[in-house]
Write a protein that holds these residues in place. Structure first.
Motif, mmCIF file in Angstrom:
data_model
loop_
_atom_site.group_PDB
_atom_site.id
_atom_site.type_symbol
_atom_site.label_atom_id
_atom_site.label_comp_id
_atom_site.label_asym_id
_atom_site.label_seq_id
_atom_site.Cartn_x
_atom_site.Cartn_y
_atom_site.Cartn_z
ATOM 1 N N LYS A 265 -5.224 -2.145 8.987
ATOM 2 C CA LYS A 265 -5.963 -1.391 8.046
ATOM 3 C C LYS A 265 -5.814 0.302 9.774
ATOM 4 C CE LYS A 265 -10.051 -0.815 7.647
ATOM 5 N NZ LYS A 265 -11.023 0.354 8.279
ATOM 6 N N THR A 266 -5.432 0.264 10.801
ATOM 7 C CA THR A 266 -5.529 0.783 12.011
ATOM 8 C C THR A 266 -4.443 2.395 10.795
ATOM 9 O OG1 THR A 266 -5.551 -0.262 13.712
ATOM 10 C CG2 THR A 266 -4.532 1.656 13.847
ATOM 11 N N ALA A 267 -3.097 2.107 10.100
ATOM 12 C CA ALA A 267 -2.635 2.948 9.775
ATOM 13 C C ALA A 267 -3.498 3.450 8.785
ATOM 14 C CB ALA A 267 -1.277 1.745 9.341
ATOM 15 N N MET A 268 -4.283 2.516 7.128
ATOM 16 C CA MET A 268 -5.024 3.009 6.297
ATOM 17 C C MET A 268 -6.241 4.084 7.376
ATOM 18 S SD MET A 268 -3.592 2.445 3.411
ATOM 19 C CE MET A 268 -4.742 2.162 2.735
ATOM 20 N N ALA B 243 0.395 -1.299 0.120
ATOM 21 C CA ALA B 243 0.036 0.044 0.172
ATOM 22 C C ALA B 243 0.758 1.186 -0.281
ATOM 23 C CB ALA B 243 -1.382 -0.491 1.413
ATOM 24 N N GLU B 244 2.269 1.051 0.174
ATOM 25 C CA GLU B 244 2.917 2.225 0.726
ATOM 26 C C GLU B 244 3.097 3.398 1.008
ATOM 27 O OE1 GLU B 244 3.255 3.760 -3.484
ATOM 28 O OE2 GLU B 244 4.107 2.903 -4.743
ATOM 29 N N ILE B 245 2.587 2.155 2.785
ATOM 30 C CA ILE B 245 2.346 3.515 3.707
ATOM 31 C C ILE B 245 3.882 3.203 4.792
ATOM 32 C CG2 ILE B 245 0.254 3.373 3.409
ATOM 33 C CD1 ILE B 245 -0.066 1.956 5.287
ATOM 34 N N SER B 246 3.523 4.259 5.719
ATOM 35 C CA SER B 246 4.602 3.528 6.837
ATOM 36 C C SER B 246 3.960 2.527 8.069
ATOM 37 C CB SER B 246 5.533 4.537 7.202
ATOM 38 O OG SER B 246 5.066 6.125 7.317
ATOM 39 N N GLN C 232 -4.093 7.504 8.198
ATOM 40 C CA GLN C 232 -3.499 8.061 6.906
ATOM 41 C C GLN C 232 -4.502 8.854 5.774
ATOM 42 O OE1 GLN C 232 -2.062 6.482 2.853
ATOM 43 N NE2 GLN C 232 -0.169 6.922 3.808
ATOM 44 N N ARG C 233 -5.614 8.245 6.173
ATOM 45 C CA ARG C 233 -6.925 8.788 5.567
ATOM 46 C C ARG C 233 -7.394 10.033 6.507
ATOM 47 N NH1 ARG C 233 -8.938 3.469 4.691
ATOM 48 N NH2 ARG C 233 -8.927 2.518 2.625
ATOM 49 N N ALA C 234 -7.948 9.462 7.429
ATOM 50 C CA ALA C 234 -8.265 10.995 8.532
ATOM 51 C C ALA C 234 -6.784 12.449 8.338
ATOM 52 C CB ALA C 234 -8.163 9.942 9.510
ATOM 53 N N GLN C 235 -5.920 11.809 8.372
ATOM 54 C CA GLN C 235 -5.105 12.906 8.407
ATOM 55 C C GLN C 235 -5.094 13.776 7.042
ATOM 56 O OE1 GLN C 235 -0.629 12.024 8.466
ATOM 57 N NE2 GLN C 235 -0.391 13.630 8.546
ATOM 58 N N ARG C 236 -5.485 12.916 5.755
ATOM 59 C CA ARG C 236 -5.629 13.638 4.569
ATOM 60 C C ARG C 236 -6.656 14.998 4.048
ATOM 61 N NH1 ARG C 236 -3.716 8.835 0.366
ATOM 62 N NH2 ARG C 236 -1.551 8.678 0.751
#
Length: 229
Positions: free
Chosen positions: A130-133, A9-12, A136-140
């Motif tokens: 799922k938590t990280a995603m 997913a290219e996330i950290s 990230q959505r909330a931050q965006r």
């Protein structure tokens, strides 16, 4: 497994987040039994009923990830690997491990790669992902709202306050007074009273001139200034 999800997913992932998740797993071992006596190396093969209880939130998030990736459901995987599920507890009644002595101390080692550990690891990795995603959505979304608010603030004209002049209240309409009838004052002099009386009283007809009573006169002509000839 969590790193594989994150790389795809290219996330950290934050440091220690996997450890925090796995520390929430409760492990219990019951009904231990010896399957094979100690070999020449002093290793004994044992079997037990091992249960792993996972937080309900992790099971729910992992099921969402599996559905999004078109993976088999957790129930189907557990049935295929002969793992029972009781609420949020996963139980493997044929969990195999090896016990031996090394350096004067008893050591335990898992034999092979039991399906229970694989399934639990995948569930926890999916929950971490799922938590990280979601974060990230909330931050965006927060960044987009902040950008929109800045654009609105820059383009919207600033309204200067203006002085409001108070409006004089409308007076109610007053009724029109009736006309005043002037009456002659009693204190007026006698000449004024005579003049008003002369105006009000009608004129009297002139007294006819007397006709002479003389039977010897045949006709008498009387000049009347008010008559028309």
């Amino acid at each position: 497994m969590a790193a594989n999800y994150a790389n795809d997913a290219e996330i950290s992932l934050a440091n220690g987040v996997v450890s925090e998740k796995t520390n929430g797993v409760v492990i219990d071992v019951q009904n231990a039994a010896i399957l094979q006596q100690a070999n020449e190396n002093g290793m004994t093969t044992c079997q037990a009923s091992v249960s792993m209880t996972l937080p309900s939130e992790d099971l729910y998030q992992a099921s969402q990830v599996q559905a999004a990736n078109n993976q088999p459901s957790l129930q189907s995987r557990l049935a295929q690997d002969n793992i029972r599920i009781n609420n949020n507890m996963l139980v493997d009644d044929a969990f195999t491990y090896i016990v031996g002595t090394q350096g004067g101390q008893v050591r335990t080692r898992i034999a092979g790669q039991p399906a229970l550990i694989t399934v639990v690891a995948d569930v926890m990795a999916g929950s971490v992902f799922k938590t990280a995603m979601d974060e990230q959505r909330a931050q965006r979304a927060a960044e987009r709202r902040a950008t929109q608010n800045n654009d609105t603030t820059q383009t919207a004209p600033i309204r200067q306050p203006r002085t409001v002049t108070p409006v004089e209240p409308i007076r109610p309409t007053e009724p029109t007074p009736p006309p005043t009838i002037n009456k002659p004052a009693e204190s007026q002099n006698s000449s004024t009273a005579n003049t008003q009386a002369a105006v009000v009283e009608p004129s009297k007809p002139a007294t006819p001139k007397a006709v002479p009573k003389d039977e010897t006169i045949d006709m008498v002509i009387i000049e009347d200034n008010s008559a028309t000839y």
